[in-house]
Every structure is written in C-alpha cells, then in structure tokens.
Design an enzyme around this catalytic site. Structure first.
Site, PDB file in Angstrom:
ATOM      1  N   HIS A 158       0.832  -1.200   0.000  1.00 48.45           N
ATOM      2  CA  HIS A 158       0.000   0.000   0.000  1.00 48.45           C
ATOM      3  C   HIS A 158       0.870   1.254   0.000  1.00 48.45           C
ATOM      4  CE1 HIS A 158      -3.126  -2.854   1.339  1.00 48.45           C
ATOM      5  NE2 HIS A 158      -3.977  -1.989   0.819  1.00 48.45           N
ATOM      6  N   LYS A 162      -0.503   4.778   4.655  1.00 47.75           N
ATOM      7  CA  LYS A 162      -1.322   3.799   5.388  1.00 47.75           C
ATOM      8  C   LYS A 162      -0.728   3.566   6.776  1.00 47.75           C
ATOM      9  CE  LYS A 162      -3.774  -0.575   4.847  1.00 47.75           C
ATOM     10  NZ  LYS A 162      -5.058   0.078   5.178  1.00 47.75           N
TER      11      LYS A 162
END
Length: 269
Positions: A158, A162
């Site tokens: 990600h 995040k």
C-alpha cells in the site's frame, strides 16, 4: 431525488471521503444528505462542493453526527476505529445502514460494532471491491483443497500514508485461508518476523507488508510447497472501486433486517 436513500459520508475531507461524495452525487439511486468532519476541521461550516474545490452541492460540512445521521438512511464510514465505534452507536439509533470500510479495529471495537448491529444493518468489510471479495472466496477454496505441505503467505502493498499493517484486506484473506483449513487465524498468524526467528512453523499463515509511494493496494496469496507455488493476486489501480462497492452496500442494506453483514452477502457470494 428525495425519494432515494439519503447518504452521509464521514471523514468527508479524506481521499476516500471525497471519492464517496462524488460517487453519491453521480448516482441517481441515492442522494447526499450530510458530510461529516471532526470538530475544529477547516471544512466544517463550508459547502462540501466548494470545500472540495468545485461548485456548491447544497450540503454543509458538519461536526454534529447525531443531527446529520437522523436525516440519513445510510452512513458510509472510512475513518478511524474510535470514530467508527462511536458512529456505529449513533447510526443504530437512527436505524441507518452503516457501511464500514475502516480497518485496524480491535476485538473490543468489533464487539461494540456487533452490539450496534442488533438494532440496524451494518455492512463491514476490509475491502469493498468485487475483485478482492472473489479473491477471498478463492483463497478459502484453495486452502480447503491443499494440506499443510503448502505454506500460506499473504503479501500486501500500500501507499506510504497507510497507518495499519497488515492491511484489513490481508487479514480478511488470512481469515479466509484459516477458515479453509478449519483453524483460528489468531493461533496460526505470523506477521512479526525480524532477526533470527527460526524455521517457519508448519501450518502458520504468514503476512508481509510493503509500504511505499502511491500504491493503491496489491494483495498476493501464495501457497508454496516443495517444487511448486500457486499465487492468487489482486491489484487495485483506482480507489473508485472501493467507493462503488461501498455505495452498492449502502443501497443493498436498505431492506435488510438488523445484523452484521459483509461484502460476500452484498455480492451474493
């Protein structure tokens, strides 16, 4: 327009919040009745459209969840665990469908959400996309078919913003793999490898998290045995897939009985 379900978007200033606002505004199956932000946020008191840099939409950003939920038939919530738990209680009071895409929820958070689901529909999923939910189903089926000679590893990547790891989607895939093997994920999860860890324990389900750049979301489920590997993969390139899935869930829940559901239910999987 007004005879369609009214939707509230929480965390309206965030990336997902803005995408959700746009998705609702573009739909002819629902309408936007509220945009929620935390107290003290610069957008509170502004029209959500102008705050997002566009034309007025006729909806003012507010920090009063109780007031705005009372006007809603559904709340779509991609925020933080503490906020989501509070919203679950308020949405249940309003008998509004609560769609939860928030990740990083603890066991206590989940208990509170489950309690709220006795009074209203809650649709909660670590990932709202059709593709990921198909991947989840496939992961369970493959885990059922293969024994512990096949090590299971879940690799997720990600963007660098995040804050939780493993991702909610990775955990959802891990739960599916564990269900396929008839075990509890907590008993076999391995996500803390660092230093001299010793050999991999047979039957464990491993997790690896990658963070960097603007990666939307990539998930691999690897079944590795001596001499062969099976890899199931999903790659997201556009966050709109999550917004579309969340909106589908909000509409699906309108005629359902109180309870906690997931995207498998929404998609009939």
């Amino acid at each position: 327009m007004t005879n369609t379900p009214g939707i509230v978007i929480t965390g309206a200033s965030g990336r997902m919040g803005q995408m959700l606002v746009k998705a609702v505004m573009a739909s002819d199956k629902c309408h936007l009745v509220g945009a929620l932000e935390r107290t003290g946020h610069a957008w509170v008191g502004q029209d959500i459209g102008t705050a997002m840099g566009g034309a007025e939409m006729g909806v003012t950003v507010t920090d009063d969840a109780l007031e705005v939920f009372a006007k809603a038939q559904a709340v779509i919530d991609f925020t933080a665990p503490a906020a989501t738990v509070a919203f679950a209680g308020l949405a249940a009071q309003a008998r509004a469908v609560h769609v939860i895409g928030t990740t990083g929820l603890t066991d206590d958070d989940l208990k509170a959400i489950n309690a709220a689901s006795r009074h209203a529909v809650i649709v909660r999923a670590g990932n709202m996309s059709l593709g990921v939910n198909l991947l989840t189903k496939l992961t369970q089926k493959v885990a059922e078919a293969l024994d512990e000679d096949f090590d299971i590893e879940i690799i997720e990547a990600h963007h660098h913003h995040k804050v939780d790891a493993p991702s909610g989607t990775a955990l959802m895939l891990g739960e599916a793999a564990a269900a396929g093997r008839g075990v509890n994920l907590k008993d076999v999860s391995d996500s803390g490898r660092d230093g001299i860890t010793g050999a991999r324990k047979r039957g464990d389900i491993g997790f690896s998290a990658i963070r960097g750049g603007d990666i939307v979301g990539e998930h691999d489920v690897m079944f590795a045995a001596a001499g062969e590997r099976i890899v199931l993969r999903h790659m997201a390139t556009d966050r709109n897939i999550f917004a579309r899935g969340a909106l589908k869930a909000a509409l699906w829940g309108q005629d359902k009985n109180p309870g906690e559901y997931d995207m498998m239910d929404v998609l009939g999987l």
